[in-house]
Design an enzyme around this catalytic site. Structure first.
Site, PDB file in Angstrom:
ATOM      1  N   ASP A  37      75.296  41.481  35.304  1.00  0.00           N
ATOM      2  CA  ASP A  37      76.839  41.390  35.482  1.00  0.00           C
ATOM      3  C   ASP A  37      77.344  40.795  33.701  1.00  0.00           C
ATOM      4  O   ASP A  37      77.008  39.337  33.897  1.00  0.00           O
ATOM      5  CB  ASP A  37      77.585  40.915  36.576  1.00  0.00           C
ATOM      6  CG  ASP A  37      78.927  41.501  36.161  1.00  0.00           C
ATOM      7  OD1 ASP A  37      79.583  41.519  35.959  1.00  0.00           O
ATOM      8  OD2 ASP A  37      79.693  41.783  37.204  1.00  0.00           O
ATOM      9  N   ASN A  93      82.631  45.686  46.375  1.00  0.00           N
ATOM     10  CA  ASN A  93      84.429  46.381  46.901  1.00  0.00           C
ATOM     11  C   ASN A  93      84.977  47.646  46.882  1.00  0.00           C
ATOM     12  O   ASN A  93      84.651  48.148  45.753  1.00  0.00           O
ATOM     13  CB  ASN A  93      85.358  45.652  45.605  1.00  0.00           C
ATOM     14  CG  ASN A  93      84.853  43.791  45.512  1.00  0.00           C
ATOM     15  OD1 ASN A  93      84.735  43.036  46.235  1.00  0.00           O
ATOM     16  ND2 ASN A  93      85.025  43.504  44.403  1.00  0.00           N
ATOM     17  N   HIS A 106      79.046  49.433  43.579  1.00  0.00           N
ATOM     18  CA  HIS A 106      77.650  48.737  42.969  1.00  0.00           C
ATOM     19  C   HIS A 106      78.125  47.937  44.005  1.00  0.00           C
ATOM     20  O   HIS A 106      78.546  47.440  45.111  1.00  0.00           O
ATOM     21  CB  HIS A 106      78.573  48.284  41.394  1.00  0.00           C
ATOM     22  CG  HIS A 106      79.968  47.983  41.870  1.00  0.00           C
ATOM     23  ND1 HIS A 106      80.860  48.683  41.260  1.00  0.00           N
ATOM     24  CD2 HIS A 106      80.356  46.510  41.561  1.00  0.00           C
ATOM     25  CE1 HIS A 106      82.262  48.042  41.464  1.00  0.00           C
ATOM     26  NE2 HIS A 106      81.688  47.043  41.051  1.00  0.00           N
ATOM     27  N   PHE A 107      77.091  46.746  44.435  1.00  0.00           N
ATOM     28  CA  PHE A 107      77.012  45.886  45.371  1.00  0.00           C
ATOM     29  C   PHE A 107      76.480  44.513  43.496  1.00  0.00           C
ATOM     30  O   PHE A 107      75.970  44.761  43.088  1.00  0.00           O
ATOM     31  CB  PHE A 107      75.741  45.808  45.363  1.00  0.00           C
ATOM     32  CG  PHE A 107      75.580  46.871  47.121  1.00  0.00           C
ATOM     33  CD1 PHE A 107      76.250  46.545  48.194  1.00  0.00           C
ATOM     34  CD2 PHE A 107      75.686  48.851  47.068  1.00  0.00           C
ATOM     35  CE1 PHE A 107      76.473  47.128  49.277  1.00  0.00           C
ATOM     36  CE2 PHE A 107      75.471  48.782  48.016  1.00  0.00           C
ATOM     37  CZ  PHE A 107      75.907  48.531  49.128  1.00  0.00           C
TER      38      PHE A 107
HETATM   39  P1  5GP Z   1      83.928  45.048  40.508  1.00  0.00           P
HETATM   40  O1  5GP Z   1      85.651  44.111  40.303  1.00  0.00           O
HETATM   41  O2  5GP Z   1      84.649  46.729  39.608  1.00  0.00           O
HETATM   42  O3  5GP Z   1      83.968  44.914  41.819  1.00  0.00           O
HETATM   43  O4  5GP Z   1      83.035  44.603  39.929  1.00  0.00           O
HETATM   44  C1  5GP Z   1      83.410  45.218  38.650  1.00  0.00           C
HETATM   45  C2  5GP Z   1      82.451  43.577  37.808  1.00  0.00           C
HETATM   46  O5  5GP Z   1      81.787  44.542  36.672  1.00  0.00           O
HETATM   47  C3  5GP Z   1      82.477  43.241  37.470  1.00  0.00           C
HETATM   48  O6  5GP Z   1      81.607  42.508  38.172  1.00  0.00           O
HETATM   49  C4  5GP Z   1      82.520  42.943  36.018  1.00  0.00           C
HETATM   50  O7  5GP Z   1      82.168  41.831  34.672  1.00  0.00           O
HETATM   51  C5  5GP Z   1      81.401  44.147  35.253  1.00  0.00           C
HETATM   52  N1  5GP Z   1      81.690  44.493  34.298  1.00  0.00           N
HETATM   53  C6  5GP Z   1      81.914  45.796  34.284  1.00  0.00           C
HETATM   54  N2  5GP Z   1      81.917  46.196  32.796  1.00  0.00           N
HETATM   55  C7  5GP Z   1      80.329  45.711  32.900  1.00  0.00           C
HETATM   56  C8  5GP Z   1      79.680  47.072  31.933  1.00  0.00           C
HETATM   57  O8  5GP Z   1      79.793  46.878  30.350  1.00  0.00           O
HETATM   58  N3  5GP Z   1      78.592  45.926  32.013  1.00  0.00           N
HETATM   59  C9  5GP Z   1      78.330  45.273  32.905  1.00  0.00           C
HETATM   60  N4  5GP Z   1      76.877  44.480  32.603  1.00  0.00           N
HETATM   61  N5  5GP Z   1      78.585  45.007  33.597  1.00  0.00           N
HETATM   62  C10 5GP Z   1      80.139  44.761  33.603  1.00  0.00           C
END
Ligand code: 5GP
Ligand code: ZN
Length: 145
Positions: A37, A93, A106-107
C-alpha cells in the site's frame, strides 16, 4: 481468464494490474495480485486484489474469490515474516460509507506492531436483540440461496 477479464480504464488498481502504474508487487497469480500500500497504516501494509475489476466483494466472480482465499494465508504469513510481527488485521471495505476509497475489491493486510502502529479501531459491541435475531438469521440464510 486474462485478456477478457473485466477492466475499468479509469480504475487505479486496473492500471496497476495492466502495468500502466507501478507498484511494489509481492505476490502474483493468474487471477490475483498483491502489492505494498502506498499509504501504509504500518510497516508491511499490503493490498491483495483480484486482477478482474469488480467494485465490491458481493460482485466478485467465484474463481477470483477462490483465488483470493487461497492467497490470503500465504500472504499473511509472508507479511508477518517480513514485517517481524505475527499480528495483523485483514480489512475489506465495501462502499464509500464503509471506508472504501478505491472501487476495485481489495483486502488490506495490516501488521500490528509492538509500538501500536496498525489499524486503529474500536469495537463497540452491542447486545443481540433476541426477539428479532431468529427472524434476522432466517432472512440472511434465505438470501444466501
Ligand atoms: P480503501 O479505503 O479503498 O479500502 O483503501 C484503498 C487503499 O489503496 C488505501 O490504503 C490507499 O493508500 C491505497 N492506494 C490508493 N492508490 C494507490 C496506488 O496508486 N498504489 C498503491 N500501492 N496503493 C494505493
Ligand atoms: Zn479496477
Amino acid at each position: 481468464m486474462t485478456a477478457n477479464r473485466p477492466f475499468d480504464p479509469d480504475c487505479i488498481f486496473c492500471k496497476i494490474v495492466a502495468g500502466q502504474v507501478p507498484c511494489r508487487r509481492v505476490l502474483e497469480t493468474d487471477l490475483s495480485l498483491a502489492f505494498l500500500d502506498v499509504g501504509p497504516l504500518s510497516r508491511g501494509h499490503t493490498l491483495l486484489i483480484p486482477k478482474a475489476h469488480f467494485a465490491t466483494l458481493d460482485a466478485l466472480d467465484p474463481d477470483s474469490a477462490a483465488d483470493l482465499g487461497r492467497c490470503l494465508p500465504t500472504l499473511c504469513k509472508a507479511v508477518a515474516q517480513a514485517a517481524g510481527t505475527p499480528h495483523c488485521n485483514v480489512l475489506q471495505n465495501n462502499g464509500a460509507p464503509a471506508g472504501q476509497a478505491v472501487m476495485h475489491v481489495h483486502f488490506h493486510i495490516i501488521p500490528k506492531h509492538s509500538d501500536g502502529s496498525g489499524l486503529p479501531f474500536e469495537w463497540p459491541a452491542g447486545a443481540i436483540d433476541n426477539a428479532a435475531a431468529d427472524a434476522l438469521a432466517a432472512s440472511i440464510s434465505r438470501a444466501t440461496h
